[in-house]
Structures are given as structure tokens and as C-alpha cells.
Design a protein around this motif. Sequence first.
Motif, PDB file in Angstrom:
ATOM      1  N   LEU A   1      48.968  34.568  50.411  1.00 17.64           N
ATOM      2  CA  LEU A   1      49.455  35.682  51.218  1.00 17.64           C
ATOM      3  C   LEU A   1      48.426  36.037  52.271  1.00 17.64           C
ATOM      4  CD1 LEU A   1      50.854  38.040  48.441  1.00 17.64           C
ATOM      5  CD2 LEU A   1      52.137  36.465  49.910  1.00 17.64           C
TER       6      LEU A   1
ATOM      7  N   THR B   1      44.465  57.339  35.075  1.00 20.15           N
ATOM      8  CA  THR B   1      45.914  57.558  35.106  1.00 20.15           C
ATOM      9  C   THR B   1      46.592  57.094  33.822  1.00 20.15           C
ATOM     10  OG1 THR B   1      46.106  55.417  36.171  1.00 20.15           O
ATOM     11  CG2 THR B   1      46.120  57.345  37.621  1.00 20.15           C
TER      12      THR B   1
ATOM     13  N   LEU C   1      43.060  49.100  47.831  1.00 22.47           N
ATOM     14  CA  LEU C   1      42.272  49.653  46.733  1.00 22.47           C
ATOM     15  C   LEU C   1      42.894  50.961  46.254  1.00 22.47           C
ATOM     16  CD1 LEU C   1      38.689  49.030  48.185  1.00 22.47           C
ATOM     17  CD2 LEU C   1      40.140  47.468  46.875  1.00 22.47           C
ATOM     18  N   ARG C   2      42.670  51.271  44.989  1.00 26.39           N
ATOM     19  CA  ARG C   2      43.209  52.536  44.465  1.00 26.39           C
ATOM     20  C   ARG C   2      42.067  53.523  44.256  1.00 26.39           C
ATOM     21  NH1 ARG C   2      41.711  53.071  39.257  1.00 26.39           N
ATOM     22  NH2 ARG C   2      40.964  51.126  38.371  1.00 26.39           N
ATOM     23  N   PRO C   3      42.353  54.815  44.317  1.00 22.72           N
ATOM     24  CA  PRO C   3      41.293  55.803  44.076  1.00 22.72           C
ATOM     25  C   PRO C   3      40.824  55.751  42.624  1.00 22.72           C
ATOM     26  CG  PRO C   3      43.417  56.893  44.385  1.00 22.72           C
ATOM     27  CD  PRO C   3      43.643  55.435  44.649  1.00 22.72           C
ATOM     28  N   ASP C   4      39.588  56.147  42.394  1.00 21.98           N
ATOM     29  CA  ASP C   4      39.000  56.110  41.056  1.00 21.98           C
ATOM     30  C   ASP C   4      39.491  57.290  40.222  1.00 21.98           C
ATOM     31  OD1 ASP C   4      37.390  55.567  38.868  1.00 21.98           O
ATOM     32  OD2 ASP C   4      35.656  56.607  39.729  1.00 21.98           O
ATOM     33  N   GLU C   5      40.675  57.135  39.668  1.00 23.43           N
ATOM     34  CA  GLU C   5      41.249  58.207  38.855  1.00 23.43           C
ATOM     35  C   GLU C   5      41.764  57.647  37.546  1.00 23.43           C
ATOM     36  OE1 GLU C   5      44.239  59.788  41.393  1.00 23.43           O
ATOM     37  OE2 GLU C   5      42.732  60.641  42.753  1.00 23.43           O
TER      38      GLU C   5
ATOM     39  N   ALA D   1      47.149  38.612  53.572  1.00 19.52           N
ATOM     40  CA  ALA D   1      47.022  40.059  53.454  1.00 19.52           C
ATOM     41  C   ALA D   1      45.716  40.364  52.745  1.00 19.52           C
ATOM     42  CB  ALA D   1      48.190  40.623  52.642  1.00 19.52           C
ATOM     43  N   VAL D   2      45.316  41.605  52.803  1.00 17.98           N
ATOM     44  CA  VAL D   2      44.105  41.973  52.084  1.00 17.98           C
ATOM     45  C   VAL D   2      44.435  42.989  50.994  1.00 17.98           C
ATOM     46  CG1 VAL D   2      42.557  41.484  54.009  1.00 17.98           C
ATOM     47  CG2 VAL D   2      43.495  43.788  53.720  1.00 17.98           C
ATOM     48  N   GLN D   3      43.541  43.093  50.042  1.00 19.56           N
ATOM     49  CA  GLN D   3      43.755  43.926  48.873  1.00 19.56           C
ATOM     50  C   GLN D   3      43.747  45.411  49.231  1.00 19.56           C
ATOM     51  OE1 GLN D   3      44.319  42.597  45.786  1.00 19.56           O
ATOM     52  NE2 GLN D   3      44.750  44.697  45.173  1.00 19.56           N
TER      53      GLN D   3
ATOM     54  N   GLU E   1      39.679  27.781  57.857  1.00 19.64           N
ATOM     55  CA  GLU E   1      38.949  28.623  56.906  1.00 19.64           C
ATOM     56  C   GLU E   1      39.594  28.502  55.525  1.00 19.64           C
ATOM     57  OE1 GLU E   1      37.787  33.227  56.465  1.00 19.64           O
ATOM     58  OE2 GLU E   1      38.280  32.589  58.509  1.00 19.64           O
ATOM     59  N   PRO E   2      38.789  28.349  54.489  1.00 21.24           N
ATOM     60  CA  PRO E   2      39.372  28.226  53.150  1.00 21.24           C
ATOM     61  C   PRO E   2      40.191  29.469  52.812  1.00 21.24           C
ATOM     62  CG  PRO E   2      36.995  27.807  53.115  1.00 21.24           C
ATOM     63  CD  PRO E   2      37.326  28.328  54.474  1.00 21.24           C
ATOM     64  N   MET E   3      41.268  29.271  52.069  1.00 19.91           N
ATOM     65  CA  MET E   3      42.181  30.368  51.769  1.00 19.91           C
ATOM     66  C   MET E   3      42.006  30.755  50.305  1.00 19.91           C
ATOM     67  SD  MET E   3      46.211  30.156  52.586  1.00 19.91           S
ATOM     68  CE  MET E   3      46.526  28.934  51.327  1.00 19.91           C
ATOM     69  N   ALA E   4      41.873  32.042  50.048  1.00 20.61           N
ATOM     70  CA  ALA E   4      41.710  32.480  48.663  1.00 20.61           C
ATOM     71  C   ALA E   4      43.048  32.868  48.059  1.00 20.61           C
ATOM     72  CB  ALA E   4      40.744  33.662  48.601  1.00 20.61           C
ATOM     73  N   ASN E   5      44.014  33.094  48.914  1.00 19.71           N
ATOM     74  CA  ASN E   5      45.320  33.526  48.438  1.00 19.71           C
ATOM     75  C   ASN E   5      46.361  33.122  49.479  1.00 19.71           C
ATOM     76  OD1 ASN E   5      47.651  35.491  47.948  1.00 19.71           O
ATOM     77  ND2 ASN E   5      46.279  35.959  46.236  1.00 19.71           N
TER      78      ASN E   5
END
Lengths: 477, 95
Positions: B56, B68, B62-66, B58-60, B50-54
Amino acid sequence: MEWEAVIGLEIHVQLDTRSKIFSGASTKFGAEPNSQACPVDLGLPGVLPVVNAEVFKKAVAFGLGIGAEIGYRSVFDRKNYFYPDLPKGYQITQLQFPIVLGGQVEIALPDGTAKTIGVTRAHLEEDAGKSVHEDFHGMSGIDLNRAGTPLLEVVSEPDMRSAEEAVAYAKYIHQLVCYLDVSDGEMSQGSMRCDANVSIRPKGQTTLGTRTETKNVNSFRFLQRAINFEIARQIDVLEAGDSVLQDTLLYDPALDQTRPMRSKETATDYRYFPEPDLLPVVIDAAYVESIRSQLPELPHAKVSRFTAQYGLSKVDATILAAERPLADYFEQAAEICGDATLTANWVRVELTGQLNRENLAITESAVSAVQLGQLLLRIKDETISGKIAKDVFDAIWQGQGSADEIIAAKGLQQITNTVAIGPIVDEIIANNPKQVEQFRAGREKVLGFFIGQVMQATEGKANPKQVNEIVREKLKQ
Amino acid sequence: MQVDPSVVTAIAELAQLQLEEEDLQENIDSMSNILALVDQMQSVDTSAIEPMANPLDAVQTLRPDEVTEPDRREAFQSIAPATEAGFYLVPKVIE
């Protein structure tokens, strides 16, 4: 020769989030220049993007709204180009593995038929900043507040054949993103911007002609005019024996024409590659299902339900379902008064008229849905006539209280008592012998005169239907 | 892939790099070497991978929509070459 236009749209929808797609800076519109541009947005060395969870929720909601396949594993890429409002020198976007794949929407054409427009894909990306070219004595001013604002770029199939179809499609996408709370839909603030790909070909030909791309059209009216201009221009070019150049154009509303964006441009080559600063974003079926379970009723479904459940005409249903807050308002008022047709008329005529006069949105209405419902209930139970109700509506609008309070305070109850109306009618008949004679000679129209007189004498409070009956009866005596 | 001078010149232009005439050949050579290596790697059968995008595995997160980030415009603009009325100034970019 008969020509056919082939049109595809790329619509940039600004997602309604508090913070940016890759940073915690605010996305609020209208702030002081660069007051909402943090190190990530400025492209300062050493910073890293962190993805906002909300943009995925909204993108998935949109994808479900158009029946698309969701990209369970989506990947960000770098699109490289140089422009001062893009300080990093690249835009983070999605190329090969977008979040939304395929899908379709149905648009209504002016002749009443429906047409399905395919959506190729929708991908997440960041917006660029804004350049201001005046007022800086030969320099350009850069405001990076908009840099990093989340966008969903919705790419359609080249399925549209006229400017009208393109506008109908764009309007539907606008309606949908507002319904889904994906975007605030504020066109004037750039929340939706369209790029129109236009080509023409002899009717019947299956291969495509050379297309041009008209960029950054930010209103439906301009979209229609830009496409029509471009179709006419391309026909002129081809009929003169020349060929259309594949070009990027800008539409100038003041001159109502398109013109090439850059005169001399080396072939664009964005040299995309996977964004090394971000990992693939992986979502699962449970996540998608949880968003699906929270989806609101969509516009087409609402129109169907309004016609079926309330017996509204398709036209009324379409108007009332145009915006979710309006639809909710209508339903709440209709439930209170128990008469959907009456409510539909009042919302469409009195309420909408008043909102338009004061340039207000439905959410800013001075008469709430509950207040309107209570007012209509009093028409329904014949406490007041429809005419008096308009005065009561104005009084509620001016903050004088609820319908019942105003009716009581101003003594507006309809006179439905035959005993009370009888003597008034008698007096009017006695004072107008000429009209009585005319009526008895067969001029039915004179009846209106008597009813008018009674309504005037009772300051509009008599029940018109009852007055009609009493006057008729007494005139025959 | 054959790297000719026009390819190198075009890439330099896209990258906004100023390339001197005397450096052209050296760039052609090193780019050719890189591509030769790529060719060599492409001879490996990767059809089942499978082609690799990164790199590592691992998967990203996500941060909450705040919101800061406070407004620190003054600090950022103090290191900019030119600013005015809150804008960063750059040489005029429109024709």
C-alpha cells in the motif's frame, strides 16, 4: 599473555507509556496476571496492531539526546520464533529501518577521564509475556500483561574494554532515559534490561574474538559481575588451548556465574520480513524539531552549568545533577536562599541523609525545596546557626510548619546582642578561674571550653563567631 | 538456489511443522519452483527503485497513548485449554 576484553551492550529500555505499543491495554506494573492483555496482546486471530504515537516521541527524544540521526521513515519487521510467552509466534520489531541511527555518549571513567561510546542504533519493539515455571504442577504459567509493552532496544558499538566501562555506559543510558522521561528507569520492575556481548583477544590484536551473549541482566551490580565472570571464563578457555563457543548465556546471581541458555539449539534463524500488518511510519523534520525544542537540559550540560554558574565542585555538581528532580530541588532552594554552596551542602548531607534513612525518593521529601530554601535563608542572615538549623530542619520534616514559624514558636533566634551575651560570659569566666589561668598562660585551646560553656548556657542560640570575639576580649582584660 | 532436503527439513523445524518423509520431495520441488520464479524476478533491473515495505502506498496512522481496553480476562480464559490463578497454562517449557 595480556588479554583485552571487547564489550558491547544491548539495552532494552521500557518506554514509560500508559498503553502498549500496538494496543490500548494498560502497561501498569504489578496488575493481576493477564488482566492487561487484550486480543492484540493475546495474538487472537483477526486483530491488527495500531501504533502508539507516544513511543515515537520518546524514541526520537532519545535519539536527539545521543546526537543520533533520526529515521524519518521507519519500518516494522517480524522476528519469528516460538515460545509460549509470545502468542503470535513473532515479535514485531525494527530491523533494517530503525527509528534511531548512530549517536554516541560520553562516559566518565574512574580515573577522571572521559570516553566516547558509540551507539549503533536504537529500534522500537514489543516486549514478550512472562513465564512462571513453579507452582503449576508440571505446567508453566503464562502472564501476558507485559506482552506488547513498548521497548527501545539500544545497541552499542563494541567500544567498551572493561566491566567498569560497561556499567558506566549503562548507568549513563539509565540517567539519560530518566532525564528525558523516556522511561521510569525502575530497574527492579524490569524497566531496563541488558544483554552483554563479550569477547576477548590478545592485547594489540585488531580482529575480534568469538563472542558470547549474556542475556537479561537487570542490575548494574549483576552486569559488572556477569561481565567479569565471562571475561575470566573466556581467558581460562583460551589459555587451556580450547576455543570459545559462540553461545547465548544466562547469568545466575546466586552462583555468580554464567551458563548456556539452551544446551542443544539449532542455529537461530528469525526469518525476519517486513510486518505486513503495519505501514511504514513517516515523520518529518517539523516533528523532530518540535521534540528537540522540548528537550530538557541533559546531564552533562547540567553538570557544566552547575560548576560554572554556582561555582560547585565537579563532584558536587555531578551528584546534584544525577537525577532531574534532585537538580531542580537544589536550584529552587538555592535561588531562595541565595547561597548555592550552602544549599549544595545541605542537599547532599542533611536532606540526602534523611531521605536515605527513610528510604524515600527526592520527590517524596517531607521538606520541600521552598521550605529548605527559607530555612537556609535564616542561616544566611544569621537568624539561626547552622547547628540550630538542623533541629529546625527536623521540625519541618515532622510537619511543624515553616522555618520562620518554628524559629518563632521555639524562640530559636540567635542571640547576636553583645549586651545579652556579655554578662553570660562574665559569669562563666568568674566560675572557672583555673581555665582562665591556663588561657592566660598561653593555652589557646581552652578558648573552646569557654565558647562551649556559653553555647550551652544559651542553648545554642548565641552566635558562635560573636561569642568567640567576646570571650577572647574579656579573657585578655 | 539449490534446494536440498536439509534446507526443507531445517525450515520445517523452524516453523514447527511436522514433515513426513514421503512429502519431502514434493516440498523440495515446489520450493525450487518458487525460487526459480524469484530468480527470474531478480533478473529485472530494480536499482533505481526504492525498496517497498508494504504494497500500500500509504503511511501508518498513529493512535494517541490512551488505555482503551478493559480487563476481559474471564472471557478470554473461558476459551483457553487450561488456566489457573489468572495464568494461561502450557506444557512446561523449561529444561
